[in-house]
Design an enzyme around this catalytic site. Sequence first.
Site, short mmCIF file in Angstrom:
data_model
loop_
_atom_site.label_atom_id
_atom_site.label_comp_id
_atom_site.label_asym_id
_atom_site.label_seq_id
_atom_site.Cartn_x
_atom_site.Cartn_y
_atom_site.Cartn_z
N THR A 159 -6.58 13.56 -12.24
CA THR A 159 -6.50 13.67 -10.77
C THR A 159 -5.60 12.54 -10.24
O THR A 159 -4.38 12.67 -10.29
CB THR A 159 -7.90 13.64 -10.10
OG1 THR A 159 -8.60 12.46 -10.51
CG2 THR A 159 -8.70 14.86 -10.46
N LYS A 185 -10.46 11.19 -18.49
CA LYS A 185 -9.77 11.03 -17.21
C LYS A 185 -10.66 10.24 -16.28
O LYS A 185 -11.88 10.17 -16.47
CB LYS A 185 -9.40 12.38 -16.60
CG LYS A 185 -10.54 13.27 -16.16
CD LYS A 185 -11.15 12.98 -14.81
CE LYS A 185 -10.12 12.90 -13.71
NZ LYS A 185 -10.86 12.64 -12.40
N THR A 196 -15.84 9.83 -11.05
CA THR A 196 -15.27 11.13 -11.47
C THR A 196 -14.57 10.86 -12.79
O THR A 196 -13.41 10.51 -12.84
CB THR A 196 -14.32 11.67 -10.41
OG1 THR A 196 -15.05 11.74 -9.23
CG2 THR A 196 -13.75 13.01 -10.77
N THR A 409 -10.91 12.88 -1.86
CA THR A 409 -11.67 13.19 -3.09
C THR A 409 -12.83 14.10 -2.76
O THR A 409 -13.44 13.95 -1.73
CB THR A 409 -12.24 11.91 -3.75
OG1 THR A 409 -12.90 11.11 -2.79
CG2 THR A 409 -11.14 11.14 -4.41
#
Lengths: 409, 409
Positions: A159, A185, A196, A409
Amino acid sequence: MTQATSTSEIVVLEEGSVTLPKGYKAGGMHCGIKRKRLDLGYIVSEVPATAAGVYTTNIFQAAPLLVTQESVAKENKLQAIIVNSGNANACTGEQGLLDAYTMQKDFANELGIEAHLVAVTSTGVIGELMPMDKVKAGVTQILNKEYENESLFKEAILTTDTCVKHTAVQMTIDGKKVSIGGASKGSGMIHPNMATMLGFVTTDANIAQEDLLAALRDVTNQTFNMITVDGDTSTNDMVLVLANGLAENSQLTKDHPEWDIFKKGLKLVCESLAKKIARDGEGATKLVEVQVTGSYSRNAASAVGKAIISSNLVKTAIYGTDPNWGRIVTAIGYSGVPVEPNAIKVAIGPYTVFENGLPSMFVEEEVKEYLQLDVIKIHVELNQGEFSATAWGCDLTYDYVKINASYRT
Amino acid sequence: MTQATSTSEIVVLEEGSVTLPKGYKAGGMHCGIKRKRLDLGYIVSEVPATAAGVYTTNIFQAAPLLVTQESVAKENKLQAIIVNSGNANACTGEQGLLDAYTMQKDFANELGIEAHLVAVTSTGVIGELMPMDKVKAGVTQILNKEYENESLFKEAILTTDTCVKHTAVQMTIDGKKVSIGGASKGSGMIHPNMATMLGFVTTDANIAQEDLLAALRDVTNQTFNMITVDGDTSTNDMVLVLANGLAENSQLTKDHPEWDIFKKGLKLVCESLAKKIARDGEGATKLVEVQVTGSYSRNAASAVGKAIISSNLVKTAIYGTDPNWGRIVTAIGYSGVPVEPNAIKVAIGPYTVFENGLPSMFVEEEVKEYLQLDVIKIHVELNQGEFSATAWGCDLTYDYVKINASYRT
């Protein structure tokens, strides 16, 4: 980043990733969730693999986590992972849950396997429904040869990340070569308790599920759970390990004579992935490593390390190359751990900055120069016992504010 | 800021400060700890006052806090406060402690009172010894008429603050006019549990010490302890209340029929001072108020409010006028409180943004416009009970990073 180090037993292959172990393929494509970048990826094992997962402790768990946990619980096996970026499928209610099941079922159909052997993971914007027309079309195409490439997989899961994150190790167990590969990630909303953050680890080891899960939990506590970018624990964090047994070693359990080698290998992979996430923290210019030694327990050492690595004041001081030991000491003091102020020694790199309750004589300019390095090490000796812990994070910069005052986000 | 509001019982005098109650004087001067700005201040009561204090929970308590706590413990009385800014006298070992005692004794000598009736407080850089020659010279001059001015006091206590912070209230108790005045400082390293926050409250009420202390603790938990700028709890936080009795009311205790009025007045003063600190958070452009209602306990409501107000992601979103309810919901989810995701309702100002586990239909542009205001209110209804709490903080901006990458606290 190219680097191959080895202990007596374990060879680290920094260029390796999830397809280094036998029997795994991976791929990625652009299906249209994001405007241009890749947004759909997969890992597939030739055979069903023993699986273990750790998941966010956030009460708002995203739909794909619910589906994946339920599926792994069925028979502790997974053969495939489908992952998308750009949309977290979190706070999306009943429809979100249906969409996660659809992703799972559709990908299982393409593979000709049972649905519960497919894990579903998502990362990206919270609270928007998945564009299922695009996702469904992607799932029907992603197994095409043109998308089969582990590099495409690593791209597809990102992301706000600025780089791909992966590593692998190899060791010998029962005379067989066993490999563990990983990709991850994560850049913002990172304060995993089981961020995340997504971590995918593959191995060709033959291993008992309960011991794999126990090892993953323990290793996660020492690696992924010891990093922070911004103190925010996401709704979508998950680390999955698949072990397909194709290395043909006799089954690993915690009683196996070479168990410690495997666990050490798993920790090396998870630690490397965790550090890469911390280094790629939103807006970060440096990796910060805080080592706490001499504690009366590992949990207490972890709490002190996390208090320091989480302090906005410590993080901005490091960005500003300011040897501000006072902020480090302050963070130790509010960590909740009953430390003994006069027993503590604090060092920034090779320079002792605080000892016996007082600032040490150090040359400010030398420490300032050290703080210009890419990797900053802080060492805290508590002199209370034998336990230690290491935490990783990053500096807090103008770019963190820029990214988060504008990115949704 | 000029504003006089009144409930039926209490008149708020925003322009008031620590010398509004009868029998107090205050002053400030430049003694040379800082380069140019004022750095030494005092409050003196005509007569010994009943005193109560709350102090930082940081294990590294600064020397002046040790001295002040010890002095208050002696007979729960104070007649004077000497305060310096520019140097926190924290992590300064034995010499630091001697210096704090010297400040206390010297000021007591100037006043002709016993040393334990003088509180010593400091705020500023950690880990540097006090420039005692300058401080000693200052203490011998500060009672001169030219320095006696409550405005000079408010200036003398500031560090990275951009404005002075003060308020006062008046009420009638036993037919007598009773006043409470307050002044505070604080801008960074603010996450008080009992921050580099100092609060000074004076009153002319006649009040029993144990009830004053109980009231201060309870009110502090709902006001000063409910603000955060950066999540860092300082070594020097302290709030002191002096009650000199010159209003001549019959002694207030918790059984006095007008106790609630006094306590409400004390809360109004502390809440006003706390909000002013949050609004003046380093680099802040907005005051953020998070109201949590419908919780099963006040502590749980506080934990949810503090998780939201402490989130760097929520803070940057507010700076960026981004109606990012997903970050608010995420913070609720990791607050540690067992909330019921589908029962929660979240509003930003008058706009409901999340309800029934799903984002609400809101007009993005309307909420963005609301987020441009100076004061942002977030309301979270948990629907789990009757308890509520309010937390205050500020946005996270480029200037926070700038101030803290360069300023040495």
